[in-house]
Structure formats: structure tokens, C-alpha cells
Design a protein around this motif. Sequence first.
Motif, PDB file in Angstrom:
ATOM      1  N   HIS A 130      -4.976  11.519 120.429  1.00 57.44           N
ATOM      2  CA  HIS A 130      -7.052  11.880 120.975  1.00 57.44           C
ATOM      3  C   HIS A 130      -7.546  11.251 120.632  1.00 57.44           C
ATOM      4  CE1 HIS A 130      -3.625  15.753 120.837  1.00 57.44           C
ATOM      5  NE2 HIS A 130      -3.590  16.065 119.989  1.00 57.44           N
ATOM      6  N   ASP A 138      -6.781   6.496 139.151  1.00 48.56           N
ATOM      7  CA  ASP A 138      -6.284   8.228 139.020  1.00 48.56           C
ATOM      8  C   ASP A 138      -6.256   7.816 137.358  1.00 48.56           C
ATOM      9  OD1 ASP A 138      -4.074   6.089 138.845  1.00 48.56           O
ATOM     10  OD2 ASP A 138      -2.893   6.742 140.812  1.00 48.56           O
ATOM     11  N   LEU A 139      -6.588   7.120 136.491  1.00 52.75           N
ATOM     12  CA  LEU A 139      -5.763   7.471 135.784  1.00 52.75           C
ATOM     13  C   LEU A 139      -6.720   7.712 133.669  1.00 52.75           C
ATOM     14  CD1 LEU A 139      -2.308   5.142 134.730  1.00 52.75           C
ATOM     15  CD2 LEU A 139      -2.854   8.136 134.681  1.00 52.75           C
ATOM     16  N   ALA A 141      -9.029   9.374 134.170  1.00 54.45           N
ATOM     17  CA  ALA A 141     -10.081  10.764 133.060  1.00 54.45           C
ATOM     18  C   ALA A 141      -8.475  11.516 132.287  1.00 54.45           C
ATOM     19  CB  ALA A 141      -9.938  12.417 134.166  1.00 54.45           C
ATOM     20  N   SER A 142      -7.336  11.549 132.794  1.00 50.27           N
ATOM     21  CA  SER A 142      -6.483  11.450 131.620  1.00 50.27           C
ATOM     22  C   SER A 142      -6.068  10.757 130.470  1.00 50.27           C
ATOM     23  CB  SER A 142      -4.649  11.880 131.681  1.00 50.27           C
ATOM     24  OG  SER A 142      -4.258  10.064 133.218  1.00 50.27           O
ATOM     25  N   TRP A 143      -6.168   9.585 130.571  1.00 55.01           N
ATOM     26  CA  TRP A 143      -6.428   8.977 129.916  1.00 55.01           C
ATOM     27  C   TRP A 143      -7.807   9.122 128.823  1.00 55.01           C
ATOM     28  CZ3 TRP A 143      -3.560   5.347 127.389  1.00 55.01           C
ATOM     29  CH2 TRP A 143      -3.961   4.838 126.264  1.00 55.01           C
ATOM     30  N   ASP A 176      -9.446  12.158 127.990  1.00 59.19           N
ATOM     31  CA  ASP A 176      -9.276  13.553 127.681  1.00 59.19           C
ATOM     32  C   ASP A 176      -8.059  13.253 126.517  1.00 59.19           C
ATOM     33  OD1 ASP A 176      -9.047  16.334 127.672  1.00 59.19           O
ATOM     34  OD2 ASP A 176      -8.302  16.555 129.450  1.00 59.19           O
ATOM     35  N   THR A 214      -8.435  16.084 124.699  1.00 61.67           N
ATOM     36  CA  THR A 214      -6.259  17.855 124.835  1.00 61.67           C
ATOM     37  C   THR A 214      -5.565  17.052 125.587  1.00 61.67           C
ATOM     38  OG1 THR A 214      -7.036  17.853 126.518  1.00 61.67           O
ATOM     39  CG2 THR A 214      -9.099  18.782 125.148  1.00 61.67           C
ATOM     40  N   ILE A 215      -5.076  16.117 125.495  1.00 61.48           N
ATOM     41  CA  ILE A 215      -3.934  14.990 126.911  1.00 61.48           C
ATOM     42  C   ILE A 215      -3.313  14.596 125.296  1.00 61.48           C
ATOM     43  CG2 ILE A 215      -3.469  14.024 128.073  1.00 61.48           C
ATOM     44  CD1 ILE A 215      -4.455  14.943 129.931  1.00 61.48           C
ATOM     45  N   GLY A 264      -1.837  11.765 124.019  1.00 59.25           N
ATOM     46  CA  GLY A 264      -1.304  10.169 125.167  1.00 59.25           C
ATOM     47  C   GLY A 264       0.226   9.379 124.951  1.00 59.25           C
ATOM     48  N   LEU A 285       1.458   9.371 128.251  1.00 58.89           N
ATOM     49  CA  LEU A 285       0.876   8.933 128.860  1.00 58.89           C
ATOM     50  C   LEU A 285       1.330   6.963 129.356  1.00 58.89           C
ATOM     51  CD1 LEU A 285      -2.868   9.706 129.045  1.00 58.89           C
ATOM     52  CD2 LEU A 285      -1.376  10.249 130.335  1.00 58.89           C
ATOM     53  N   GLN A 341       3.626   5.838 132.081  1.00 61.13           N
ATOM     54  CA  GLN A 341       2.421   5.324 133.651  1.00 61.13           C
ATOM     55  C   GLN A 341       1.589   3.915 133.442  1.00 61.13           C
ATOM     56  OE1 GLN A 341      -0.022   8.574 135.568  1.00 61.13           O
ATOM     57  NE2 GLN A 341       0.971   9.896 133.389  1.00 61.13           N
TER      58      GLN A 341
END
Length: 225
Positions: free
Chosen positions: A91, A167-168, A170-172, A174, A176-177, A179, A182, A185
Motif C-alpha cells: 500500500h 496507463d499504470l 493511477a493504479s500504482w 492508489d 487502496t489497491i 500492489g 500489480l 504488469q
Amino acid sequence: MCGRYNVIDDPFTQGLLEGLGISRRIHSRYNLAPTEQVPVIRQLEGRNGLEDMRWWLVPHWAREPDTRYAMFNARAETLTRSKAFSGPLKHQRCIVPASSFIEWRTEAGHKQPYCIQPVDDVFAFAGLWEHWGHGRETIHSCTILTTAAVPGMEQIHPRQPLMLPADLHASWLDPTIDGHPLLAQLIPGLPCALEVVPVDPVINNSHHKQAPTAVGPAMFRLEAG
């Protein structure tokens, strides 16, 4: 590995920040070295922000800051097996903006530095951050992830910073996701074209804080992919 890099206040860096909702500017900094304060992007309370962190991760469980172990880079392939990095991977991820980085190759008995820079773009290095201590002794620190060098790059060094495609981003960032999923990817690649330029060895001195000076034409160029 990645042991020195530069970040420049230019339209490309500013575009990265604005794309992540950050209105602040980055002051140009050259020849940044491990243990120095470096600009880092992370997300807190749902908003991306820019702040300085110590470039040498200090695990929250460490008794004190220590430089016996090289914690300024983290191998992407072994993150989940590392006591120091597996927790932040879950996180506490960040982006380290970079306009170029330096690698060395031994030539004619001396270490020749090369500046590896994107062509009309900016790097977004994948990083992890950590919090250590309390009160006045609080330290926020970070590490830059590395991966195997892409074909062509290995003639300079077998490793390279892990460069996040847009494209990664935002998710990297975040938190709340988790890792860990991830990681699948995060494959070695180049999100943008880059060129490799020989520069003046004066940059070998980490106290030299000026823009690298080319001492010849670009050695080669690698396309995105």
C-alpha cells in the motif's frame, strides 16, 4: 541499478505532474545520489501530492537509519521475498519523476558515464516509500525499483530503473489497491524512446550538481516498446 539521476523543471515533467492532479512545480536538480532528498509523488487521502523523501529506504522496523545495505534500489523480481520491501509494496507505492539517469561502463581502464534520457518525454520510475520514527526523528524515505535491462540497454548495464507506462500511473499510486497483483504488469520495457549520450566524467563526483555535459554524440537510441 540506478544510482544517480536528474530531474528538470520542463514541460514534460510539468505535464506528468499536471496529469496526476499536482499543481506544484519541481525545481531542477542534477546528479541526485542515494541518501539525498529527492522529489516523490505519492497519494494520501485520495489525492496525489509531491514531497521530498530520503532516497534510501529505511524500514519502519529498523532500529535506526543504516547504510550498510543498499536500500536505494529494489529488485522488482524479489520484492515479495524481501522483509523490507514486501510491506510497502502492498500500500505504499510512489512515482519518482526523472528527466534522465546515469550509468557507467568501463572503457580503456576508466569508468565512462552515460546519460540515459527520454526523447521528448519524462520517466516515471516505480518506487516504494516508507515511514520511520516519530516526531522530530520521523523520516520519509523511498527506493527505486529496478528490472532487467531491455535489449540494447544491457551493453551499458544489465539492470535499469522500472519505468511505468502512463496507463499504470493511477493504479500504482492508489494505496487502496494491493500492489502484489500489480507486479505481473511490471515487465521490462520502455514507455518512451530514449537515447544514450556519453557525458563528462566530472559527474562521477556526487557533489557536482550541474547539468551533465555531453562529450560526444548519442551512442545509440532505443525506441519505445
